[in-house]
Design an enzyme around this catalytic site. Structure first.
Site, PDB file in Angstrom:
ATOM      1  N   ASP A  14     -18.302 -49.153  -4.504  1.00  0.00           N
ATOM      2  CA  ASP A  14     -19.216 -50.174  -3.961  1.00  0.00           C
ATOM      3  C   ASP A  14     -18.694 -51.599  -4.146  1.00  0.00           C
ATOM      4  O   ASP A  14     -19.483 -52.534  -4.276  1.00  0.00           O
ATOM      5  CB  ASP A  14     -20.613 -50.084  -4.608  1.00  0.00           C
ATOM      6  CG  ASP A  14     -21.157 -48.684  -4.569  1.00  0.00           C
ATOM      7  OD1 ASP A  14     -21.066 -48.066  -3.508  1.00  0.00           O
ATOM      8  OD2 ASP A  14     -21.663 -48.209  -5.603  1.00  0.00           O
ATOM      9  N   LYS A  17     -15.404 -52.619  -0.119  1.00  0.00           N
ATOM     10  CA  LYS A  17     -14.207 -52.195   0.622  1.00  0.00           C
ATOM     11  C   LYS A  17     -14.468 -52.147   2.117  1.00  0.00           C
ATOM     12  O   LYS A  17     -13.587 -52.431   2.909  1.00  0.00           O
ATOM     13  CB  LYS A  17     -13.740 -50.805   0.160  1.00  0.00           C
ATOM     14  CG  LYS A  17     -13.252 -50.752  -1.256  1.00  0.00           C
ATOM     15  CD  LYS A  17     -12.862 -49.341  -1.638  1.00  0.00           C
ATOM     16  CE  LYS A  17     -14.027 -48.370  -1.580  1.00  0.00           C
ATOM     17  NZ  LYS A  17     -15.090 -48.623  -2.542  1.00  0.00           N
ATOM     18  N   GLY A  41     -20.154 -44.945   1.003  1.00  0.00           N
ATOM     19  CA  GLY A  41     -21.119 -45.649   1.850  1.00  0.00           C
ATOM     20  C   GLY A  41     -20.572 -47.030   2.106  1.00  0.00           C
ATOM     21  O   GLY A  41     -20.720 -47.917   1.287  1.00  0.00           O
ATOM     22  N   HIS A  42     -19.879 -47.191   3.216  1.00  0.00           N
ATOM     23  CA  HIS A  42     -19.249 -48.478   3.504  1.00  0.00           C
ATOM     24  C   HIS A  42     -20.125 -49.303   4.444  1.00  0.00           C
ATOM     25  O   HIS A  42     -20.441 -48.858   5.539  1.00  0.00           O
ATOM     26  CB  HIS A  42     -17.870 -48.270   4.139  1.00  0.00           C
ATOM     27  CG  HIS A  42     -16.862 -47.766   3.144  1.00  0.00           C
ATOM     28  ND1 HIS A  42     -15.562 -47.499   3.463  1.00  0.00           N
ATOM     29  CD2 HIS A  42     -16.990 -47.513   1.832  1.00  0.00           C
ATOM     30  CE1 HIS A  42     -14.928 -47.087   2.379  1.00  0.00           C
ATOM     31  NE2 HIS A  42     -15.772 -47.088   1.376  1.00  0.00           N
ATOM     32  N   GLN A 224     -14.658 -44.870  -2.793  1.00  0.00           N
ATOM     33  CA  GLN A 224     -14.998 -44.912  -4.226  1.00  0.00           C
ATOM     34  C   GLN A 224     -14.150 -45.968  -4.946  1.00  0.00           C
ATOM     35  O   GLN A 224     -13.651 -46.874  -4.309  1.00  0.00           O
ATOM     36  CB  GLN A 224     -14.848 -43.528  -4.893  1.00  0.00           C
ATOM     37  CG  GLN A 224     -15.882 -42.505  -4.445  1.00  0.00           C
ATOM     38  CD  GLN A 224     -15.506 -41.794  -3.175  1.00  0.00           C
ATOM     39  OE1 GLN A 224     -14.395 -41.331  -3.020  1.00  0.00           O
ATOM     40  NE2 GLN A 224     -16.429 -41.696  -2.241  1.00  0.00           N
TER      41      GLN A 224
HETATM   42  P1  IMP Z   1     -19.740 -37.360  -6.103  1.00  0.00           P
HETATM   43  O1  IMP Z   1     -18.579 -38.094  -5.539  1.00  0.00           O
HETATM   44  O2  IMP Z   1     -20.876 -37.222  -5.123  1.00  0.00           O
HETATM   45  O3  IMP Z   1     -19.352 -36.054  -6.709  1.00  0.00           O
HETATM   46  O4  IMP Z   1     -20.340 -38.226  -7.307  1.00  0.00           O
HETATM   47  C1  IMP Z   1     -19.654 -38.415  -8.532  1.00  0.00           C
HETATM   48  C2  IMP Z   1     -19.853 -39.823  -9.061  1.00  0.00           C
HETATM   49  O5  IMP Z   1     -19.211 -40.747  -8.198  1.00  0.00           O
HETATM   50  C3  IMP Z   1     -21.322 -40.277  -9.127  1.00  0.00           C
HETATM   51  O6  IMP Z   1     -21.494 -41.121 -10.231  1.00  0.00           O
HETATM   52  C4  IMP Z   1     -21.502 -41.061  -7.837  1.00  0.00           C
HETATM   53  O7  IMP Z   1     -22.545 -42.002  -7.935  1.00  0.00           O
HETATM   54  C5  IMP Z   1     -20.137 -41.731  -7.736  1.00  0.00           C
HETATM   55  N1  IMP Z   1     -19.762 -42.067  -6.363  1.00  0.00           N
HETATM   56  C6  IMP Z   1     -19.328 -41.246  -5.399  1.00  0.00           C
HETATM   57  N2  IMP Z   1     -19.046 -41.908  -4.284  1.00  0.00           N
HETATM   58  C7  IMP Z   1     -19.286 -43.201  -4.534  1.00  0.00           C
HETATM   59  C8  IMP Z   1     -19.141 -44.397  -3.759  1.00  0.00           C
HETATM   60  O8  IMP Z   1     -18.688 -44.404  -2.611  1.00  0.00           O
HETATM   61  N3  IMP Z   1     -19.501 -45.536  -4.400  1.00  0.00           N
HETATM   62  C9  IMP Z   1     -19.941 -45.571  -5.683  1.00  0.00           C
HETATM   63  N4  IMP Z   1     -20.074 -44.483  -6.427  1.00  0.00           N
HETATM   64  C10 IMP Z   1     -19.741 -43.303  -5.867  1.00  0.00           C
END
Ligand code: IMP
Length: 431
Positions: A14, A17, A41-42, A224
């Site tokens: 977040d 990007k 989530g961009h 991420q």
């Molecule tokens: P997962 O990727 O859904 O398995 O989540 C694993 C961890 O990564 C969790 O803490 C999510 O909140 C975090 N996470 C996954 N994708 C994002 C992103 O695009 N932005 C921020 N945190 C993310």
């Protein structure tokens, strides 16, 4: 020879990007996603509209840009079709999108399992996005997953799907979850194949063609952030991929020799969603102020983000791991109005001063931030177009980040719109 730029998140995701990728995507001939899936989530803001992308590359708004979803991604065809439909509804109908035939496919049971595994952890939730990202990557590495290219061969897909449904239904049954019917899933995915089939191709070959062309500009869009890296992040509170420039060669199907320009996106402060250690986290009025001013609520889940001061230890660590050439310092305008601002330079762990994050979360959770405090600034930064016009205190803050991390700040973002971007680096200005 082509020009390449890798944009990666350097904190906990977040970082903004989407905006930076979109900024450079306007000039790029190709934008490539190479890891993660629709857990990202961009947000992209332009012409007064806000668009939200999950798995589709940020170059989708420019009809001349080729967008690639690389083999390192986990692709959920249901969500890609829904995302495309939403873009159509918003008037985005002219685009170029290709999906790797080798990308792992997220199946419906992956999100069920994601939720169930979280429940089994009792109080120790990872706080995943429940999009099935972890289970999809697990299946890929266990060699039982399906791939996007399978959709192009119905008989082969049927064979692989039958085997997968059999195994997964047993697992779902053990967890008390409803089973899947092969015929229904097969029919649904063949419908999806009609829409996505023409976009599925050998994207590595496509990217490599562009790499060799002199006038092409290629943007690799990370999702991420580095602290969510499966190897180097705050394990187990991480995602299931490697959100680093190091993933680009494998996840896009190119040689590592092409990677020579890495832009690390960092907020001017820090945020985190989900669980896990966060040494500079704030629980006071400043956190509330920053959260509201920066609209710090998750794009995918709507969860309020945790807020903290800029963590120089994390920034040094991620720049070392990913070879960051420049920082893009995001949401800088949000810090205006604070009397004092702090930057964490080191951690204190069990009485010792350390300058790099420890490996275990048990140690990480015991780290206390060591700060330097600087004067804040009151001026509104949102209309500033030139670095020299920034208030002196804001410049001092930037210089301190550069000094602590030994990486120059090449981009400063002072608002959500494309136009609210100050490019300091000559190399980035020429991209
Ligand atoms: P997962 O990727 O859904 O398995 O989540 C694993 C961890 O990564 C969790 O803490 C999510 O909140 C975090 N996470 C996954 N994708 C994002 C992103 O695009 N932005 C921020 N945190 C993310």
């Amino acid at each position: 020879m082509s020009q390449r730029l890798v944009v990666i998140g350097s904190q906990w995701g977040d970082e903004g990007k989407g905006k930076i990728t979109d900024y450079f995507a306007c000039k790029a001939d190709m934008v490539v996603r190479y890891q993660g899936g629709n857990n990202a989530g961009h947000s992209v803001m332009f012409n007064g509209h806000k668009y939200s992308l999950q798995s589709i590359p940020s170059g989708i708004f420019n009809p001349a840009t080729v967008n690639v979803m690389g083999n390192g991604m986990v692709v959920n065809p249901v969500s890609v079709v829904a995302e495309l439909q939403k873009l159509h509804d918003q008037g985005i109908t002219d685009y170029q999108l290709y999906i790797s035939d080798r990308a792992a496919m997220v199946m419906p049971w992956h999100s069920d399992l994601d939720g169930a595994y979280e429940c089994l952890k009792g109080g120790k939730l990872i706080g995943t996005t429940k999009k099935g990202i972890g289970p999809a990557y697990s299946d890929k590495y266990s060699r039982v997953g399906l791939r996007m290219g399978d959709l192009l061969e119905p008989d082969y897909f049927a064979e692989r799907l039958k085997a997968a449904v059999e195994v997964k239904n047993r697992e779902l049954e053990m967890l008390g979850l409803p089973a899947y019917d092969f015929d229904k899933v097969f029919a649904q995915y063949m419908e999806l194949a009609k829409i996505l089939g023409p976009k599925i191709t050998d994207t590595s070959a496509l990217i490599n063609r562009y790499l060799r062309e002199a006038d092409k500009k290629i943007l690799f869009e990370g999702a991420q952030g580095m602290m969510l890296c499966i190897d180097h992040g705050t394990y187990p509170y991480v995602t299931s991929s490697t959100p680093s420039s190091a993933s680009v060669p494998v996840g896009a199907g190119i040689s590592p020799k092409w990677i020579d320009n890495v832009l690390g996106v960092a907020k001017a402060y820090c945020t985190r969603v989900g669980e896990g250690p966060f040494p500079t986290e704030l629980h006071d009025e400043t956190a509330h102020e920053i959260r509201e001013r920066g609209h710090e609520y998750g794009t995918v889940t709507g969860r309020p983000r945790r807020i903290g001061w800029f963590d120089g230890v994390v920034a040094r660590y991620t720049s070392r791991l990913a070879g960051i050439d420049n920082w893009a310092l995001m949401l800088f305008d949000v810090l205006s109005g604070l009397d004092k601002v702090k930057i964490c330079t080191h951690y204190e762990l069990d009485g010792e001063i350390i300058d790099t994050p420890p490996a275990t979360i048990s140690k990480f959770a015991r780290c206390n931030p060591v700060y330097i405090e600087l004067d804040g600034w009151k001026e509104d930064l949102t209309q500033i177009k030139d670095y020299n016009d920034l208030p002196e205190a804001a410049k001092a803050y930037i210089r301190k980040i550069e000094e602590i991390t030994e990486v120059p700040v090449g981009v400063i973002s002072v608002g959500p719109d494309r136009t609210q971007t100050i490019i300091v680096s000559e190399k980035l200005r020429n991209f």
